[in-house]
Design a protein around this motif. Structure first.
Motif, PDB file in Angstrom:
ATOM      1  N   LEU A  37      16.279   1.435  21.669  1.00  0.00           N
ATOM      2  CA  LEU A  37      16.284   0.621  20.453  1.00  0.00           C
ATOM      3  C   LEU A  37      14.881   0.501  19.874  1.00  0.00           C
ATOM      4  CD1 LEU A  37      17.948  -1.245  18.558  1.00  0.00           C
ATOM      5  CD2 LEU A  37      17.346  -3.129  20.092  1.00  0.00           C
ATOM      6  N   PRO A  38      14.660   0.907  18.613  1.00  0.00           N
ATOM      7  CA  PRO A  38      13.352   0.753  17.975  1.00  0.00           C
ATOM      8  C   PRO A  38      13.209  -0.653  17.412  1.00  0.00           C
ATOM      9  CG  PRO A  38      14.854   1.861  16.470  1.00  0.00           C
ATOM     10  CD  PRO A  38      15.633   1.586  17.740  1.00  0.00           C
ATOM     11  N   ASN A  39      12.188  -1.348  17.846  1.00  0.00           N
ATOM     12  CA  ASN A  39      11.979  -2.725  17.388  1.00  0.00           C
ATOM     13  C   ASN A  39      10.570  -2.839  16.800  1.00  0.00           C
ATOM     14  OD1 ASN A  39      12.558  -5.433  16.969  1.00  0.00           O
ATOM     15  ND2 ASN A  39      11.925  -6.048  19.020  1.00  0.00           N
ATOM     16  N   TYR A  40      10.278  -1.949  15.852  1.00  0.00           N
ATOM     17  CA  TYR A  40       8.925  -1.793  15.343  1.00  0.00           C
ATOM     18  C   TYR A  40       8.451  -2.945  14.452  1.00  0.00           C
ATOM     19  CZ  TYR A  40       9.766   2.981  16.927  1.00  0.00           C
ATOM     20  OH  TYR A  40      10.066   4.079  17.693  1.00  0.00           O
TER      21      TYR A  40
ATOM     22  N   LEU B 235       0.803  -1.215   0.000  1.00  0.00           N
ATOM     23  CA  LEU B 235       0.000   0.000   0.000  1.00  0.00           C
ATOM     24  C   LEU B 235       0.837   1.267   0.000  1.00  0.00           C
ATOM     25  CD1 LEU B 235      -2.715  -1.054   2.612  1.00  0.00           C
ATOM     26  CD2 LEU B 235      -2.794  -1.271   0.119  1.00  0.00           C
ATOM     27  N   GLY B 236       2.095   1.172   0.358  1.00  0.00           N
ATOM     28  CA  GLY B 236       2.957   2.344   0.432  1.00  0.00           C
ATOM     29  C   GLY B 236       4.012   2.163   1.496  1.00  0.00           C
ATOM     30  N   ASP B 237       4.574   3.257   1.952  1.00  0.00           N
ATOM     31  CA  ASP B 237       5.643   3.216   2.948  1.00  0.00           C
ATOM     32  C   ASP B 237       5.457   4.319   3.975  1.00  0.00           C
ATOM     33  OD1 ASP B 237       7.649   1.197   1.675  1.00  0.00           O
ATOM     34  OD2 ASP B 237       7.185   2.597   0.063  1.00  0.00           O
ATOM     35  N   VAL B 238       5.984   4.077   5.168  1.00  0.00           N
ATOM     36  CA  VAL B 238       6.126   5.129   6.172  1.00  0.00           C
ATOM     37  C   VAL B 238       7.599   5.191   6.557  1.00  0.00           C
ATOM     38  CG1 VAL B 238       3.778   4.963   7.062  1.00  0.00           C
ATOM     39  CG2 VAL B 238       5.566   3.515   8.051  1.00  0.00           C
TER      40      VAL B 238
ATOM     41  N   GLN C 115       9.574   1.718   6.139  1.00  0.00           N
ATOM     42  CA  GLN C 115       8.804   0.520   6.450  1.00  0.00           C
ATOM     43  C   GLN C 115       7.652   0.408   5.463  1.00  0.00           C
ATOM     44  OE1 GLN C 115       8.814  -2.168   8.842  1.00  0.00           O
ATOM     45  NE2 GLN C 115       7.202  -2.774   7.400  1.00  0.00           N
ATOM     46  N   SER C 116       7.611  -0.696   4.742  1.00  0.00           N
ATOM     47  CA  SER C 116       6.510  -0.931   3.815  1.00  0.00           C
ATOM     48  C   SER C 116       5.238  -1.268   4.597  1.00  0.00           C
ATOM     49  CB  SER C 116       6.847  -2.073   2.861  1.00  0.00           C
ATOM     50  OG  SER C 116       7.912  -1.717   2.004  1.00  0.00           O
ATOM     51  N   VAL C 117       4.104  -0.834   4.059  1.00  0.00           N
ATOM     52  CA  VAL C 117       2.799  -1.106   4.651  1.00  0.00           C
ATOM     53  C   VAL C 117       2.022  -1.991   3.688  1.00  0.00           C
ATOM     54  CG1 VAL C 117       0.654  -0.109   5.532  1.00  0.00           C
ATOM     55  CG2 VAL C 117       2.821   1.122   5.828  1.00  0.00           C
ATOM     56  N   TYR C 118       1.405  -3.039   4.217  1.00  0.00           N
ATOM     57  CA  TYR C 118       0.707  -4.018   3.391  1.00  0.00           C
ATOM     58  C   TYR C 118      -0.759  -4.108   3.793  1.00  0.00           C
ATOM     59  CZ  TYR C 118       5.527  -5.483   2.575  1.00  0.00           C
ATOM     60  OH  TYR C 118       6.860  -5.500   2.269  1.00  0.00           O
TER      61      TYR C 118
END
Length: 286
Positions: free
Chosen positions: A184-187, A159-162, A253-256
Motif C-alpha cells: 500500500l502506497p501511503n505517500y 509548483l507542479g505535479d509528480v 500529487q501536487s507539489v507546493y
C-alpha cells in the motif's frame, strides 16, 4: 541561554522521543537529557514527563512551545542579518519532500546555482509537517512539500505535479490485482484518499510505507504490486524487474513551495520558487 537548548526542546516537541531527537541532532541521549534539564532549570519548571507510554509535554511545556519557536525564529533572522554582509554570504536552506530528493534535488541545485551564483545552498530531506515547521521557525528558506501545513506565517505556492503509476512483478491487468501481495502506497494524505477512492479493497494491504524508496525496495525484495513514482517505475520496468499494470489509474500529487511570509517577495526566494516550478512544468515568474 544557549540556542541548542531551544533547538533540542523543539525537536523533542516534534519527536516525543529522546532517542530519536538524539539521532536527529547527532548527539547522545544523555546530551539531550542534559539540555532539557538545563532549560528546565532556567525556566524553573518541568517541560516533559517520561513514562512507559512515551514522552509528553507538561502544561508548562505546552505554554512555552510557541515562545520557543519565536525565540528560534528571531535567532535565525538575527544570525543571518549579522552574517550576510554581501550577497556572497547568503546561505539558502532548502527542505525537500523525501520522495523528491533522488530524482530532483541534484537538478534543482544545479539550476539554483546558475540562477543565484553568489549564494551557498544547504539541502535536507524530510516530510511535509516537519519541513513546514522548520520554514515557520526560520530554519529553512524554502520547503518543497506534498502537504501544506496552514500557518499564519507561511506562504504556499503550487509548483507542479509528480505522478505515481502502478507496477507489478505478478500481474499485467488491474482486474488481476488483489490485496494479497499488494504494497500500500501511503505517500501523502492526498494520495491515500485518491487511492482509497479508486481501490478500496487494496487499502486493506498488510504492508505499507510512506516513502517511494522503501516501497521500491519492498517490491524488489518481496515482489507484488504497488505504486511508484513515474521515474522509479520506468527504471523498474526497463530493468526487467516487473511490468506496468494495464488499466490502473495514474495518481497525481501536487507539489507546493513554502516560504515564510516575510520572504514572500524577496528576490532569492522568488527565484528559487521559479526554478522549481519551471523544472516541474509549471509557469515561472516573469
Amino acid at each position: 541561554m544557549q540556542i541548542e537548548l531551544i533547538e533540542t526542546f523543539l525537536d523533542l516537541c516534534a519527536t516525543r522521543n529522546f532517542n530519536r531527537t538524539a539521532e536527529r541532532m547527532g548527539v547522545t541521549q544523555s546530551a539531550v537529557s542534559g539540555r532539557v534539564k538545563a532549560l528546565e532549570k532556567a525556566l524553573e519548571c518541568r517541560l516533559f514527563t517520561r513514562s512507559r507510554s512515551g514522552t509528553e509535554l507538561t502544561t508548562e511545556g505546552l505554554r512555552f512551545e510557541p515562545h520557543a519557536r519565536g525565540i528560534l525564529a528571531s535567532w535565525s533572522v538575527g544570525k543571518r542579518a549579522a552574517q550576510e554582509r554581501s550577497a556572497a554570504g547568503l546561505t539558502l536552506r532548502i527542505g525537500i519532500q523525501q520522495d523528491l530528493v533522488v530524482q530532483h534535488a541534484g537538478q534543482w541545485i544545479e539550476l539554483l546555482r546558475s540562477a543565484l551564483p553568489s549564494a551557498a545552498f544547504y539541502v535536507e530531506a524530510d516530510f511535509s509537517t516537519q519541513t513546514c515547521l522548520d520554514v515557520t521557525a526560520g530554519l529553512l528558506d524554502l520547503g518543497i512539500v506534498f502537504t501544506p501545513q496552514p500557518h499564519p506565517d507561511l506562504h504556499f505556492e503550487t509548483l507542479g505535479d509528480v505522478s505515481y503509476v502502478m507496477v507489478s512483478t505478478e500481474h499485467s491487468k488491474i482486474s488481476e490485482v488483489s490485496v494479497e501481495g499488494y504494497i500500500l502506497p501511503n505517500y501523502s494524505p492526498a494520495i491515500a484518499r485518491r487511492h482509497a477512492a479508486l481501490y478500496p479493497a487494496l487499502s486493506a494491504a498488510i504492508v505499507s510505507s510512506g516513502q517511494n524508496a522503501i516501497v521500491a525496495g519492498l517490491i524488489g525484495a518481496l515482489g507484488g504490486t504497488t505504486y511508484l513514482l513515474e521515474d522509479t517505475a520506468a527504471a523498474f520496468v526497463e530493468g526487467g524487474a516487473g511490468r506496468y499494470v494495464a488499466g490502473a489509474a495514474r495518481i497525481e500529487q501536487s507539489v507546493y513551495g513554502a516560504v515564510h511570509l516575510r520572504n514572500r517577495h524577496r528576490g532569492p526566494h522568488k527565484r528559487m520558487l521559479a526554478v522549481v516550478r519551471g523544472q516541474l512544468g509549471g509557469v515561472g515568474w516573469e
